[in-house]
Design a protein around this motif. Sequence first.
Motif, short mmCIF file in Angstrom:
data_model
loop_
_atom_site.label_atom_id
_atom_site.label_comp_id
_atom_site.label_asym_id
_atom_site.label_seq_id
_atom_site.Cartn_x
_atom_site.Cartn_y
_atom_site.Cartn_z
N ASP A 86 7.56 3.99 1.75
CA ASP A 86 8.47 2.88 1.49
C ASP A 86 8.08 1.67 2.34
OD1 ASP A 86 9.30 3.96 3.89
OD2 ASP A 86 11.24 4.63 3.14
N LEU A 87 6.95 1.79 3.06
CA LEU A 87 6.31 0.68 3.76
C LEU A 87 4.88 1.07 4.09
CD1 LEU A 87 6.36 -2.09 5.21
CD2 LEU A 87 7.10 -0.89 7.27
N VAL A 88 3.95 0.16 3.82
CA VAL A 88 2.55 0.36 4.17
C VAL A 88 2.13 -0.76 5.10
CG1 VAL A 88 0.16 0.45 3.32
CG2 VAL A 88 1.99 1.54 2.01
N VAL A 89 1.45 -0.40 6.19
CA VAL A 89 0.98 -1.38 7.16
C VAL A 89 -0.54 -1.38 7.17
CG1 VAL A 89 1.09 -2.19 9.54
CG2 VAL A 89 3.02 -0.93 8.57
N LEU A 90 -1.13 -2.57 7.05
CA LEU A 90 -2.58 -2.74 6.97
C LEU A 90 -3.04 -3.79 7.97
CD1 LEU A 90 -2.68 -3.22 3.11
CD2 LEU A 90 -3.52 -1.18 4.24
N ALA A 91 -4.33 -3.73 8.32
CA ALA A 91 -4.91 -4.80 9.12
C ALA A 91 -5.60 -5.83 8.24
CB ALA A 91 -5.91 -4.23 10.13
#
Length: 317
Positions: A121-126
């Motif tokens: 329900d959340l994706v974190v990317l650089a």
Amino acid sequence: MRRVRTAIAGMVLGTLGLAGCGQSSGSGSGTSATPVASGSAPAVGAFPVTVQAGNGSVTLTSRPGRIVSLSPTATEILYAIGAGGQVAAVDDQSDYPAEAPKTSLSGFKPNVEAIVAAKPDLVVLANDLEGVVKGLGKVGVPVLVEPAATKLDETYDQIRDLGAATGNADKAGQVADGIKGELDRLAAAAPKGKELTYYHELDTTPYAATSGTFIGQIYGLFGLKNIADAAPGAAGGYPKLSAEFIVKADPDLIFLADTKCCGQNAAALAGRPGWSGLSAIKDGHVVELDDDVASRWGPRVVDLAEAVSAAVQKAAG
């Protein structure tokens, strides 16, 4: 490992023009830069909340309970701010802390279908690679792009971003303030007027990092002079140095960020043609860094600064 490290340097170069990150709404504010146990129970912020990330304004309507992190730095931050219990999966390079649920997911070649299979329900990317932000948007998955920091203030902003996005704003503020306080303390204790020179090695090519990079700014806290600043190609931040250039510059300190990837140490340097006479090698001022700590911009930047501080104190004698 060398492929990964080269990609990291490229990602840093590629994100210089991205917008800075900052929390824009939700509750938020130091104590410690050390990741806390995922079982801790920090105060939960109010939702919905909007965060200004590298991919623009991102609104989360409720507290995420299944986060997928495809950024080793973001993984470290999430655990540091007490969001570890909300992390469902991390990428194949996220090796800290040990309890992070490491998978075969890749941040360098992200696969939308594989990410969605983790039910985030959340994706974190650089970085937004392979069109992953657009692909996840089509299936309604919120994404935060938190690019490689180019200065310390961006690190603090990203910590607060993730705190707001996960409902851990108060703890995130404490962590950010704690890091800044520790760095200020270490910088204040640095010897003054010594004008020591240094060389930071990224890999055995050898590529270096200038004062204008994130890592270069950490060294700058201690008044060190970077030999790479005068090298051809320095404007790009990561010049490839010749052995002759390094030998001629004869730095007082050498910091190796290729110990794990490439097995480098003082003995290996001494075996390079012409290097055995370098002052840093003869005087015992070769510092073997943890590659991962030296290439990430999260909470363990304090560990990096402590290693630099100890080396500077020793060299200043």
